[in-house]
Design a protein around this motif. Structure first.
Motif, PDB file in Angstrom:
ATOM      1  N   SER A   1       0.913  -1.234   0.002  1.00 24.15           N
ATOM      2  CA  SER A   1      -0.009  -0.001   0.032  1.00 24.15           C
ATOM      3  C   SER A   1       0.779   1.114   0.002  1.00 24.15           C
ATOM      4  O   SER A   1       0.536   2.318  -0.778  1.00 24.15           O
ATOM      5  CB  SER A   1      -1.023  -0.054   1.341  1.00 24.15           C
ATOM      6  OG  SER A   1      -0.113   0.007   2.525  1.00 24.15           O
TER       7      SER A   1
ATOM      8  N   HIS B   1       2.407   1.455  -3.464  1.00 23.06           N
ATOM      9  CA  HIS B   1       1.515   1.980  -4.151  1.00 23.06           C
ATOM     10  C   HIS B   1       1.094   3.664  -4.260  1.00 23.06           C
ATOM     11  O   HIS B   1       0.904   4.311  -5.491  1.00 23.06           O
ATOM     12  CB  HIS B   1       0.134   1.243  -4.066  1.00 23.06           C
ATOM     13  CG  HIS B   1      -1.164   1.694  -5.042  1.00 23.06           C
ATOM     14  ND1 HIS B   1      -1.258   1.276  -6.318  1.00 23.06           N
ATOM     15  CD2 HIS B   1      -2.174   2.415  -4.773  1.00 23.06           C
ATOM     16  CE1 HIS B   1      -2.283   1.776  -6.786  1.00 23.06           C
ATOM     17  NE2 HIS B   1      -2.960   2.776  -5.917  1.00 23.06           N
ATOM     18  N   ASP B   2       0.950   4.093  -3.264  1.00 25.54           N
ATOM     19  CA  ASP B   2       0.633   5.398  -2.989  1.00 25.54           C
ATOM     20  C   ASP B   2       1.772   6.228  -3.307  1.00 25.54           C
ATOM     21  O   ASP B   2       1.561   7.183  -3.771  1.00 25.54           O
ATOM     22  CB  ASP B   2       0.515   5.744  -1.243  1.00 25.54           C
ATOM     23  CG  ASP B   2      -0.760   5.135  -0.885  1.00 25.54           C
ATOM     24  OD1 ASP B   2      -1.649   4.513  -1.715  1.00 25.54           O
ATOM     25  OD2 ASP B   2      -1.000   4.689   0.292  1.00 25.54           O
TER      26      ASP B   2
ATOM     27  N   GLN C   1      -9.399   0.723   3.760  1.00 29.23           N
ATOM     28  CA  GLN C   1      -9.180   1.684   2.545  1.00 29.23           C
ATOM     29  C   GLN C   1      -8.932   0.587   1.230  1.00 29.23           C
ATOM     30  O   GLN C   1      -7.943  -0.298   1.249  1.00 29.23           O
ATOM     31  CB  GLN C   1      -7.905   2.401   2.601  1.00 29.23           C
ATOM     32  CG  GLN C   1      -7.858   3.156   1.507  1.00 29.23           C
ATOM     33  CD  GLN C   1      -6.780   4.346   1.514  1.00 29.23           C
ATOM     34  OE1 GLN C   1      -6.202   4.566   2.599  1.00 29.23           O
ATOM     35  NE2 GLN C   1      -5.999   4.887   0.290  1.00 29.23           N
TER      36      GLN C   1
ATOM     37  N   TYR D   1      -7.644  -0.890  -2.115  1.00 27.97           N
ATOM     38  CA  TYR D   1      -6.669  -0.555  -2.978  1.00 27.97           C
ATOM     39  C   TYR D   1      -6.851  -1.487  -4.225  1.00 27.97           C
ATOM     40  O   TYR D   1      -7.103  -2.596  -4.258  1.00 27.97           O
ATOM     41  CB  TYR D   1      -5.299  -0.885  -2.361  1.00 27.97           C
ATOM     42  CG  TYR D   1      -4.701  -0.024  -1.529  1.00 27.97           C
ATOM     43  CD1 TYR D   1      -3.623   0.813  -1.978  1.00 27.97           C
ATOM     44  CD2 TYR D   1      -5.351   0.273  -0.259  1.00 27.97           C
ATOM     45  CE1 TYR D   1      -3.041   1.914  -1.134  1.00 27.97           C
ATOM     46  CE2 TYR D   1      -4.638   1.304   0.569  1.00 27.97           C
ATOM     47  CZ  TYR D   1      -3.455   2.037   0.285  1.00 27.97           C
ATOM     48  OH  TYR D   1      -3.137   3.082   0.768  1.00 27.97           O
ATOM     49  N   TYR D   2      -6.515  -0.823  -5.443  1.00 30.15           N
ATOM     50  CA  TYR D   2      -6.557  -1.337  -6.739  1.00 30.15           C
ATOM     51  C   TYR D   2      -5.345  -1.298  -7.441  1.00 30.15           C
ATOM     52  O   TYR D   2      -4.949  -0.204  -7.781  1.00 30.15           O
ATOM     53  CB  TYR D   2      -7.412  -0.889  -7.605  1.00 30.15           C
ATOM     54  CG  TYR D   2      -9.006  -1.052  -7.109  1.00 30.15           C
ATOM     55  CD1 TYR D   2      -9.904  -2.176  -7.443  1.00 30.15           C
ATOM     56  CD2 TYR D   2      -9.562  -0.171  -6.184  1.00 30.15           C
ATOM     57  CE1 TYR D   2     -11.072  -2.408  -6.993  1.00 30.15           C
ATOM     58  CE2 TYR D   2     -10.905  -0.485  -5.699  1.00 30.15           C
ATOM     59  CZ  TYR D   2     -11.695  -1.504  -6.027  1.00 30.15           C
ATOM     60  OH  TYR D   2     -13.032  -1.852  -5.600  1.00 30.15           O
ATOM     61  N   PHE D   3      -4.380  -2.229  -7.155  1.00 37.06           N
ATOM     62  CA  PHE D   3      -2.974  -2.189  -7.683  1.00 37.06           C
ATOM     63  C   PHE D   3      -2.833  -2.554  -8.893  1.00 37.06           C
ATOM     64  O   PHE D   3      -3.832  -2.807  -9.801  1.00 37.06           O
ATOM     65  CB  PHE D   3      -2.203  -3.396  -6.915  1.00 37.06           C
ATOM     66  CG  PHE D   3      -2.103  -3.419  -5.191  1.00 37.06           C
ATOM     67  CD1 PHE D   3      -1.300  -2.380  -4.746  1.00 37.06           C
ATOM     68  CD2 PHE D   3      -2.772  -4.187  -4.572  1.00 37.06           C
ATOM     69  CE1 PHE D   3      -1.071  -2.114  -3.344  1.00 37.06           C
ATOM     70  CE2 PHE D   3      -2.824  -3.860  -2.976  1.00 37.06           C
ATOM     71  CZ  PHE D   3      -1.831  -3.159  -2.669  1.00 37.06           C
TER      72      PHE D   3
END
Length: 308
Positions: A21, A24-25, A53, A55-57
């Motif tokens: 996460s 990714h951010d 939250q 997340y769509y990686f």
């Protein structure tokens, strides 16, 4: 000096998702997660909830051709490592830095045997209390990643990872003696992972019941005895260092092995008690606690196969 711009992750379990996460951010499309088509479809439909939250990686299949990454992170279970190595083959080049966050003390050698990559840093995740259930991951602390070169030099690879971690907010520590650190984490896994799996107990049980924690220390003490033979330098002082750590974890947090037992999955007992017993025979060190833990956990695994 090297600059890490492109990162690939293999493994979206609790640890992989927790660190993924942050990657990714910060890195957006420069961060990829390798997964097969079935998993990608499932992940894209529901997303992965990380502390609530979604997340769509940025996913990529193992077959897809791509330029090698600057950094590849393995965050799978030991039994899944051979497949993960195959899945990441297009992402590993001659200059790719590799971090393996697997439990145990053998994954780096297995990765080297497959790739003959000279940029493998020895590493581990410490003090994280992430739990994954279905598509949801929860944690109160990500802990930190400890890593380093086997010869303990501060190489360009070590500095490049340091710069990345500081940029994206991953807590880290560069180990001054990585073989000692790896064995310390191995000792912890042997103790808390296995006893929690047998007792089906979250961290709170060991925080509250001295007799439960005594069992943890008994299993760990056998690793300390082995460490004296292998020259990795563990001592009773290292064993006692774990008590304040476990007390800072969420009482409801669960070890990865307990999560495996509850989900009916194969555990990593072969890489914990199995390895302790193997080394015990090699060095003539008695390992009765781990011999019993090995039998108990193997029985639990076999019970899952019985008709319901």
């Amino acid at each position: 000096m090297k600059k890490i711009r492109k990162v690939t992750l293999v493994g979206l379990g609790a640890i992989g998702a927790a660190y993924g996460s942050l990657l990714h951010d910060s890195l957006a499309d420069s961060f990829q997660v390798v997964a097969n088509e079935e998993r990608i479809k499932r992940y894209q439909e529901k997303g992965i909830l990380i502390n609530e939250q979604p997340y769509y990686f940025n996913y990529i299949t193992p077959e897809a051709k791509t330029e090698p990454a600057d950094l590849v992170i393995f965050a799978v279970k030991n039994a899944e490592l051979p497949q993960a190595i195959k899945d990441a083959r297009h992402h590993v080049g001659s200059d790719t830095i590799i971090l393996s966050l697997l439990n145990g003390i053998s994954s780096e050698e297995e990765i080297y045997a497959a790739y003959h990559n000279e940029h493998i840093l020895y590493s581990m995740s410490v003090e994280i209390d992430a739990v994954r259930a279905h598509n949801e991951v929860r944690f109160t602390t990500r802990g930190r990643i400890e890593y380093g070169e086997m010869d303990n030099t501060l190489s360009d690879d070590v500095h490049a990872v340091k710069e990345l971690f500081e940029e994206i907010g991953i807590n880290y520590e560069i180990s001054r003696n990585i073989s000692h650190t790896m064995w310390w984490k191995f000792m912890i896994n042997v103790g808390i992972n296995q006893t929690s799996a047998v007792l089906k107990a979250p961290y709170g049980v060991f925080q509250s019941l001295p007799i439960a924690y005594e069992w943890v220390e008994s299993a760990m003490r056998e690793v300390v005895s082995l460490s004296e033979k292998t020259g990795t330098g563990l001592s009773e002082k290292d064993l006692k260092k774990f008590w304040p750590i476990i007390n800072n974890l969420s009482p409801n947090g669960k070890t990865s092995m307990l999560q495996d037992v509850e989900a009916g999955r194969k555990t990593e007992v072969e890489y914990f008690a199995g390895k302790v017993c193997e080394l015990g025979k090699k060095y003539g060190v008695p390992t009765p606690i781990n011999e019993q833990l090995y039998k108990m956990i193997r029985i639990i695994e076999e019970m899952e196969k019985l008709p319901k």
